[in-house]
Design a protein around this motif. Structure first.
Motif, PDB file in Angstrom:
ATOM      1  N   TYR A  70      -1.328   8.583 -15.484  1.00  0.00           N
ATOM      2  CA  TYR A  70      -0.088   8.356 -15.772  1.00  0.00           C
ATOM      3  C   TYR A  70      -0.069   8.260 -17.296  1.00  0.00           C
ATOM      4  O   TYR A  70      -0.153   7.659 -18.086  1.00  0.00           O
ATOM      5  N   LYS A  71       0.927   8.511 -17.499  1.00  0.00           N
ATOM      6  CA  LYS A  71       1.919   8.445 -18.644  1.00  0.00           C
ATOM      7  C   LYS A  71       2.949   7.077 -18.955  1.00  0.00           C
ATOM      8  O   LYS A  71       3.513   6.459 -17.684  1.00  0.00           O
ATOM      9  N   ASN A  72       2.374   6.527 -19.484  1.00  0.00           N
ATOM     10  CA  ASN A  72       3.022   4.698 -19.759  1.00  0.00           C
ATOM     11  C   ASN A  72       4.205   4.932 -20.940  1.00  0.00           C
ATOM     12  O   ASN A  72       4.000   5.623 -21.776  1.00  0.00           O
ATOM     13  N   LEU A  73       5.616   4.796 -20.332  1.00  0.00           N
ATOM     14  CA  LEU A  73       6.193   3.904 -20.885  1.00  0.00           C
ATOM     15  C   LEU A  73       7.189   2.500 -21.496  1.00  0.00           C
ATOM     16  O   LEU A  73       6.739   1.928 -20.310  1.00  0.00           O
ATOM     17  N   THR A  97       1.000  -1.151  -0.328  1.00  0.00           N
ATOM     18  CA  THR A  97       0.278  -0.066  -0.173  1.00  0.00           C
ATOM     19  C   THR A  97       1.322   1.330   0.026  1.00  0.00           C
ATOM     20  O   THR A  97       1.660   0.930   1.056  1.00  0.00           O
ATOM     21  N   SER A  98       0.487   1.926  -0.756  1.00  0.00           N
ATOM     22  CA  SER A  98       1.552   3.732  -1.258  1.00  0.00           C
ATOM     23  C   SER A  98       0.414   4.796  -1.086  1.00  0.00           C
ATOM     24  O   SER A  98      -0.614   4.637  -1.043  1.00  0.00           O
ATOM     25  N   ALA A  99       0.492   5.573  -0.322  1.00  0.00           N
ATOM     26  CA  ALA A  99      -0.302   6.987   0.475  1.00  0.00           C
ATOM     27  C   ALA A  99       0.379   7.648  -1.100  1.00  0.00           C
ATOM     28  O   ALA A  99      -0.811   8.725  -0.383  1.00  0.00           O
ATOM     29  N   ASN A 100       1.329   7.235  -1.623  1.00  0.00           N
ATOM     30  CA  ASN A 100       1.331   8.551  -2.819  1.00  0.00           C
ATOM     31  C   ASN A 100       0.976   8.294  -3.862  1.00  0.00           C
ATOM     32  O   ASN A 100       1.890   7.180  -4.785  1.00  0.00           O
ATOM     33  N   VAL A 101       0.218   9.304  -5.170  1.00  0.00           N
ATOM     34  CA  VAL A 101      -0.519   8.317  -6.071  1.00  0.00           C
ATOM     35  C   VAL A 101       0.719   8.969  -7.092  1.00  0.00           C
ATOM     36  O   VAL A 101       0.801   7.653  -8.107  1.00  0.00           O
ATOM     37  N   GLY A 102       2.384   9.440  -6.787  1.00  0.00           N
ATOM     38  CA  GLY A 102       3.090   9.366  -8.385  1.00  0.00           C
ATOM     39  C   GLY A 102       4.428   8.214  -8.371  1.00  0.00           C
ATOM     40  O   GLY A 102       4.503   7.996  -8.689  1.00  0.00           O
ATOM     41  N   ASP A 103       3.496   7.470  -7.130  1.00  0.00           N
ATOM     42  CA  ASP A 103       4.716   6.181  -6.605  1.00  0.00           C
ATOM     43  C   ASP A 103       3.768   5.013  -7.369  1.00  0.00           C
ATOM     44  O   ASP A 103       3.445   3.350  -6.628  1.00  0.00           O
TER      45      ASP A 103
END
Length: 641
Positions: A190-193, A157-163
């Motif tokens: 989100y950008k996909n690479l 679980t991550s509290a950071n939506v950027g992670d």
């Protein structure tokens, strides 16, 4: 598209179609007996183990925490894969920004036709603190043997939506089925690479924002000579948060430029906030530096001061753990702390210097079109001298030179953090000059099939750094073994080393040597004049290649030898002088050999015009190295008159 690449792609398509007719994933604890009886990987027969499936499921809870569920199953074929039983899951634990829950793990064996399951004891699952910010969950599977299946699952679980977690379809093991399912709310973008060469076995989405992507029968990425990190070469999906959609002004963009990334780092207390911290006793050091006339003198002095004062704890990190002043007092620290000290002292001495975050070659390369700080794993001091010259300083390695980019950063990108000018630019770190290695041999061939003589070796740049580190770390005896290249017929004595500690001069070595010419007899003497020169075996023996070749720097090698022919012998066979080049002339090789007045003179020259070669060009590269090493190992034959 090369023939090799086309063949791989065709095989991948065939195998993918086959995989779609079989089960892809299963519930935890439920397993087909066929998987327990499996003796080898269908598409990679020599594998010691394989991944039966690896499934990731990423979604968001009502508070927009990222929930990442992972379920992985590994098949062990033989005892060479015993290390696969040791699992380490790293995560960002500071302020409980990430945490792991619901871990289950078990070993599944087939015992006399019966399925036997041994669960990992929860008391044997440990949480290891890596540093102030990161932790790792560590455990080992019990009762592992040839034929075992190892299975585990957990929730992160991550509290950071950027992670948003990245997904690697490929690893050091072949993977029968790799699947990532993502469900992203409408408000997040989100950008996909994407990097892959195999077609998707599954690629579908729905109106609810759920997307499933999977690849079947993914080959392993082996360790290959002169590759960078495995991650650089894997088939993968990377994710970067670009924006949170809202109503009107409520919309917000994130780290979509390097300027935003750099600004956030310089505002961070553990990076930008450390650069002005005073170090105990710094006044005397700075005062001495200010008496020096040139910036180069100041840089060399202060760089050496930090290298000699600090012990690296062998952790790459772009932040400071407890503060650079505390690390200075303890005389030990991570890469970020040690190089922040270099930045601090240089700036106090009047040198124009900035911190630069970097990703070491082993950690993987940063994509300049994918702005974020997560991929970077270290920090160095960056000094832009002029438009054509700059210094990159890393004081963690005591053998690094102030005027040479550290070898573990070559051909990577660094982000320079110039807060004063609000300038945050990606810089490609490369060494454009050839790194030379000269060998001069003067020897006499004896009638008793021995050679004795002297040699002078001159190493520049990275070759000097490597040699000095070997000599000082391993000692003279092991260093001599390194020079002999495991040739037990050679003896080296009276070795002398000059200018080891002068950064601006090459390393000069002189030595005496004696060589027994095995294989010779009463009538013939056979010898290879490539003495103390290039390695006897090519590092590129494999016919196929899955990763790009990255030497780091351009290689330049020259050997000049003079060998006196013994009385009573004449030349029976002498290699022909020759030259050859890669199709694009990126590497050239020359052999010049002749006899004059009873002495054989030989000259080998290898010159590389670039340091990186793509795997698609490997057939030509492999053929060049094969022919070059045939010539490097070609023998001279002398016959008794």
């Amino acid at each position: 598209m090369t023939k090799t690449f086309t063949l791989i792609l065709a095989c991948a398509i065939t195998l993918t179609v086959k995989a779609q007719t079989t089960p892809t994933t299963q519930a935890f604890g439920k397993i087909d007996k066929a998987d327990l009886e499996l003796k080898s990987c269908d598409f990679e027969k020599d594998a010691n183990a394989m991944i039966l499936f690896d499934k990731g499921d990423v979604f968001f809870d009502q508070q927009y925490n990222i929930i990442y569920n992972r379920h992985k199953r590994i098949k062990i074929f033989n005892t060479n894969a015993k290390d696969e039983a040791n699992i380490r899951i790293e995560y960002y634990s500071a302020n409980r920004e990430e945490y792991i829950s619901g871990l289950q793990a078990q070993t599944i064996n087939l015992n006399n036709g019966n399925v036997e399951i041994v669960k990992v004891d929860k008391k044997q699952i440990f949480t290891e603190a890596i540093d102030k910010f990161r932790s790792a969950m560590v455990f080992s599977f019990p009762n592992v043997q040839a034929g075992s299946v190892l299975e585990f699952k957990y929730n992160l679980t991550s509290a950071n939506v950027g992670d948003f977690p990245d997904w690697y379809f490929q690893s050091h093991l072949p993977n029968r089925y790799s699947e990532l399912q993502t469900t992203v709310p409408d408000i997040l973008y989100y950008k996909n690479l994407e990097s892959r060469y195999q077609p998707y076995a599954v690629n579908k989405g729905d109106a609810g924002g759920t997307q499933v992507r999977a690849i079947a029968n993914v080959p392993s990425i082996p360790n290959e000579p002169f590759m960078t990190s495995r991650e650089d070469n894997c088939e993968r999906l990377l994710f970067q948060l670009l924006s949170i959609r809202g109503v009107g002004a409520a919309s917000q963009n994130f780290s979509d430029t390097w300027t935003k990334v750099g600004t956030n780092l310089m505002e961070n207390d553990y990076l930008g906030g450390q650069l002005g911290k005073k170090l105990t006793g710094e006044e005397a050091i700075i005062a001495k530096a200010k008496t020096m006339k040139t910036d180069d003198e100041k840089i060399a002095y202060l760089f050496a001061e930090v290298k000699n004062a600090m012990k690296w704890d062998e952790h790459y990190y772009k932040f400071s753990d407890d503060g650079i002043n505390k690390a200075w007092d303890k005389k030990t620290g991570g890469s970020g702390e040690i190089n922040m000290m270099v930045c601090h002292l240089l700036k106090k001495a009047g040198v124009k210097v900035y911190p630069m975050i970097v990703s070491t070659r082993g950690n993987g390369k940063v994509n300049p079109g994918y702005p974020n700080s997560y991929k970077f794993n270290s920090l160095v001091a960056y000094i832009p001298v002029d438009s054509a010259k700059s210094y990159v300083l890393d004081a963690t390695n005591k053998y690094n030179l102030y005027n040479q980019i550290p070898s573990n950063l070559l051909n990577t990108f660094g982000l320079a953090l110039n807060k004063d000018a609000n300038s945050y630019e990606m810089t490609f770190l490369q060494n454009q000059k050839a790194v030379r290695h000269f060998v001069l041999v003067n020897a006499e061939i004896k009638p008793d099939s021995k050679i004795s003589g002297t040699a002078s070796l001159v190493y520049y740049g990275y070759k000097k750094v490597n040699a000095v580190e070997k000599y000082k770390t391993d000692g003279e005896k092991k260093y001599i073994d390194y020079l002999r290249d495991d040739n037990n017929s050679m003896k080296i004595s009276n070795i002398k080393m000059e200018d080891m500690d002068v950064d601006t001069l090459p390393l000069k070595q002189s030595l005496d040597f004696a060589l027994d010419l095995t294989g010779s007899d009463d009538n013939y003497i056979y010898f290879n004049p490539n003495v103390l020169g290039a390695a006897r075996t090519s590092p590129f023996l494999s016919v196929n290649r899955l990763t790009d070749i990255d030497f780091g720097y351009r290689n330049g090698f020259t050997l000049v030898g003079a060998y006196k022919i013994p009385a009573g012998y004449k030349i029976e066979s002498l290699p022909k002088s020759a030259s050859m080049a890669m199709p694009d002339a990126s590497i050239t090789f020359r052999l010049i050999i002749a006899e004059q007045n009873g002495t054989i003179a030989v000259r080998y020259v290898i010159d590389a015009k670039k340091s990186m070669f793509f795997k698609e060009d490997y057939p030509d590269f492999h053929e060049f190295y094969k022919r070059m090493y045939e010539m490097l190992n070609e023998q001279i034959v002398l016959k008794k008159s």
